[in-house]
Design a protein around this motif. Structure first.
Motif, short mmCIF file in Angstrom:
data_model
loop_
_atom_site.label_atom_id
_atom_site.label_comp_id
_atom_site.label_asym_id
_atom_site.label_seq_id
_atom_site.Cartn_x
_atom_site.Cartn_y
_atom_site.Cartn_z
N ALA A 105 1.08 -0.94 -0.10
CA ALA A 105 0.19 0.20 0.15
C ALA A 105 0.67 0.99 -0.09
O ALA A 105 0.59 2.27 -0.67
CB ALA A 105 -0.62 -0.29 1.42
N LEU A 106 1.98 1.11 0.37
CA LEU A 106 2.56 2.18 0.58
C LEU A 106 3.82 2.86 -0.41
O LEU A 106 3.38 3.76 -0.77
CB LEU A 106 4.11 2.73 1.83
N GLU A 107 3.28 1.52 -0.84
CA GLU A 107 4.39 1.39 -2.44
C GLU A 107 3.70 2.18 -3.70
O GLU A 107 3.86 2.75 -4.20
CB GLU A 107 4.70 0.10 -2.82
N GLU A 108 1.98 1.71 -3.35
CA GLU A 108 1.11 1.86 -4.51
C GLU A 108 1.30 4.03 -3.79
O GLU A 108 0.61 4.73 -5.31
CB GLU A 108 0.24 0.95 -4.46
N HIS A 116 0.47 11.95 -10.46
CA HIS A 116 -0.16 12.49 -10.03
C HIS A 116 0.79 13.66 -10.41
O HIS A 116 0.21 14.64 -11.07
CB HIS A 116 -0.35 12.64 -8.71
N ASP A 117 2.08 14.09 -9.57
CA ASP A 117 3.01 15.53 -10.03
C ASP A 117 3.28 15.07 -11.42
O ASP A 117 3.49 15.98 -12.06
CB ASP A 117 4.13 15.05 -9.27
N GLN A 138 -8.12 11.01 -8.60
CA GLN A 138 -8.60 9.92 -7.55
C GLN A 138 -7.47 8.77 -7.05
O GLN A 138 -8.09 8.41 -6.19
CB GLN A 138 -9.25 9.50 -8.67
N ALA A 139 -7.36 8.37 -7.72
CA ALA A 139 -6.07 7.69 -8.17
C ALA A 139 -4.95 8.00 -6.66
O ALA A 139 -4.64 7.14 -5.76
CB ALA A 139 -4.40 7.31 -9.01
N GLU A 144 -3.95 6.98 -1.03
CA GLU A 144 -3.77 7.98 0.55
C GLU A 144 -5.22 6.53 1.79
O GLU A 144 -4.79 7.21 2.17
CB GLU A 144 -3.93 9.47 0.46
N ALA A 145 -5.86 6.75 1.49
CA ALA A 145 -7.54 6.19 1.72
C ALA A 145 -6.73 5.27 2.85
O ALA A 145 -6.90 4.48 3.65
CB ALA A 145 -8.54 5.97 1.08
#
Length: 349
Positions: A105-108, A116-117, A138-139, A144-145
């Motif tokens: 999850a942290l890698e994603e 995004h950047d 949105q991704a 983050e969630a």
């Protein structure tokens, strides 16, 4: 488990006759060491007897579980122990699979931020559309969630101390050190030891006589501890294991029972009524014939009676005895009909 019907006898002090003993100056051969009681009507309440167990009310009990799979590292408390709120109960750590899920999850999240950047830069150069920017935003929000959720649930992924959510008694520790537990499985249960109830099993045909709020005398099986509670719930269904219906009795805060204590309950049913009762020792049996010794003057007359329901050390007298008659309640077993007795009223010099 069978239930039995019984009678509870509520005696007032005014209903008791004076105790009597032989006069000290009477000849030993002419007097027997007896005590008497004056027969009186007292209010009686028919009761249904049932057996059950004391427990902490579920409304005042908290079950602890985790939202992720974990390994139990160590136990820090034991069932039956009294704890304060926040006291350590056990230590756990996430399973390797959960730790891997958090890393993924942290890698994603890192990938979503970088993408995004990138899209933001391209949009500034008019090389990306608004739709592409919205998709990247949105991704990133989803990543983050997911990372925040895992972080909130398992923290850094190390050992976590599970603490008591309330002050009270540890009802159960459902795991052992080294065990792998699934998400949602119970770890421990802590309850308020002053919020007790007793659950009883009763025959289905007796349910109709039991009403909500009915007075119930609850005693441990040795008779050392007792308390009066009220019926709080009647379940009109059969437990397939016991073939009995369940009746729950709420106990007062000052009840001295420990959770898990086997108890007998006497549940009030029907309307109260007036009846005569005597201590068990007042009744003399000749086979199946019951008699008592009625005192007239200085003579003890053996009088046949019929008995009714009983509870504890008292038995209902349904016929053969009238209110106001004086009955020998101790010492009658050694007397003969017509025996002479000399009584000294209780409190006499």
């Amino acid at each position: 488990m069978k239930t039995m019907r019984a009678i509870t006898i509520a005696l007032t002090m005014s209903a008791l006759g004076a105790c009597a003993r032989p006069a000290q100056d009477a000849p030993a051969a002419a007097a027997a060491p007896v005590k008497v009681e004056t027969a009186a009507a007292s209010q009686m309440q028919e009761r249904l007897s049932a057996f059950g167990e004391v427990e902490i009310s579920p409304d005042h009990s908290r079950t602890i579980s985790l939202s992720y799979d974990a390994v139990v590292v160590a136990l820090r408390a034991a069932p039956g122990q009294t704890v304060r709120s926040g006291a350590p109960l056990l230590e756990v750590r996430p399973t390797p699979a959960v730790v891997l899920e958090q890393r993924r999850a942290l890698e994603e999240l890192r990938f979503a931020r970088a993408d995004h950047d990138r899209v933001v830069r391209l949009r500034g150069q008019s090389l990306a559309t608004n739709a592409e920017l919205a998709a990247a935003q949105q991704a990133l929000a989803n990543a983050e969630a997911a990372a925040d959720d895992l972080g909130a649930r398992i923290g850094s992924g190390g050992v976590r101390v599970i603490r008591a959510p309330i002050a009270g008694l540890i009802e159960a520790i459902d795991v052992e050190a080294g065990a792998i537990i699934n998400a949602g499985a119970p770890l421990a249960r802590v309850g308020d030891a002053e919020s007790l109830q007793a659950r009883f099993g009763v025959e289905i045909e007796d349910l109709g006589a039991i009403s909500q709020g009915a007075s119930t005398i609850v005693r441990d099986l040795r008779g050392d501890v007792s308390s009066e509670g009220r019926v709080s719930r009647v379940l009109r269904r059969i437990d397939p294991a016991t073939r009995l219906a369940e009746v729950t009795v709420a106990l007062p805060a000052n009840a001295s029972f420990l959770p898990g204590t086997p108890v007998r309950g006497e549940i009030a049913i029907g309307a109260p009524r007036e009846a005569i009762s005597l201590p068990r020792g007042a009744i003399v049996y000749d086979g199946e014939t019951a008699s008592v010794f009625v005192v007239q003057g200085t003579t003890a007359h053996k009088t046949q009676v019929r008995t009714g329901a009983e509870l504890g050390d008292r038995i209902e007298i349904t016929s053969g005895l009238e209110i106001g008659q004086v009955v020998i309640v101790e010492g009658g077993a050694t007397l003969e009909d017509g025996a002479t007795i000399a009584l000294q009223q209780s409190g006499a010099p």
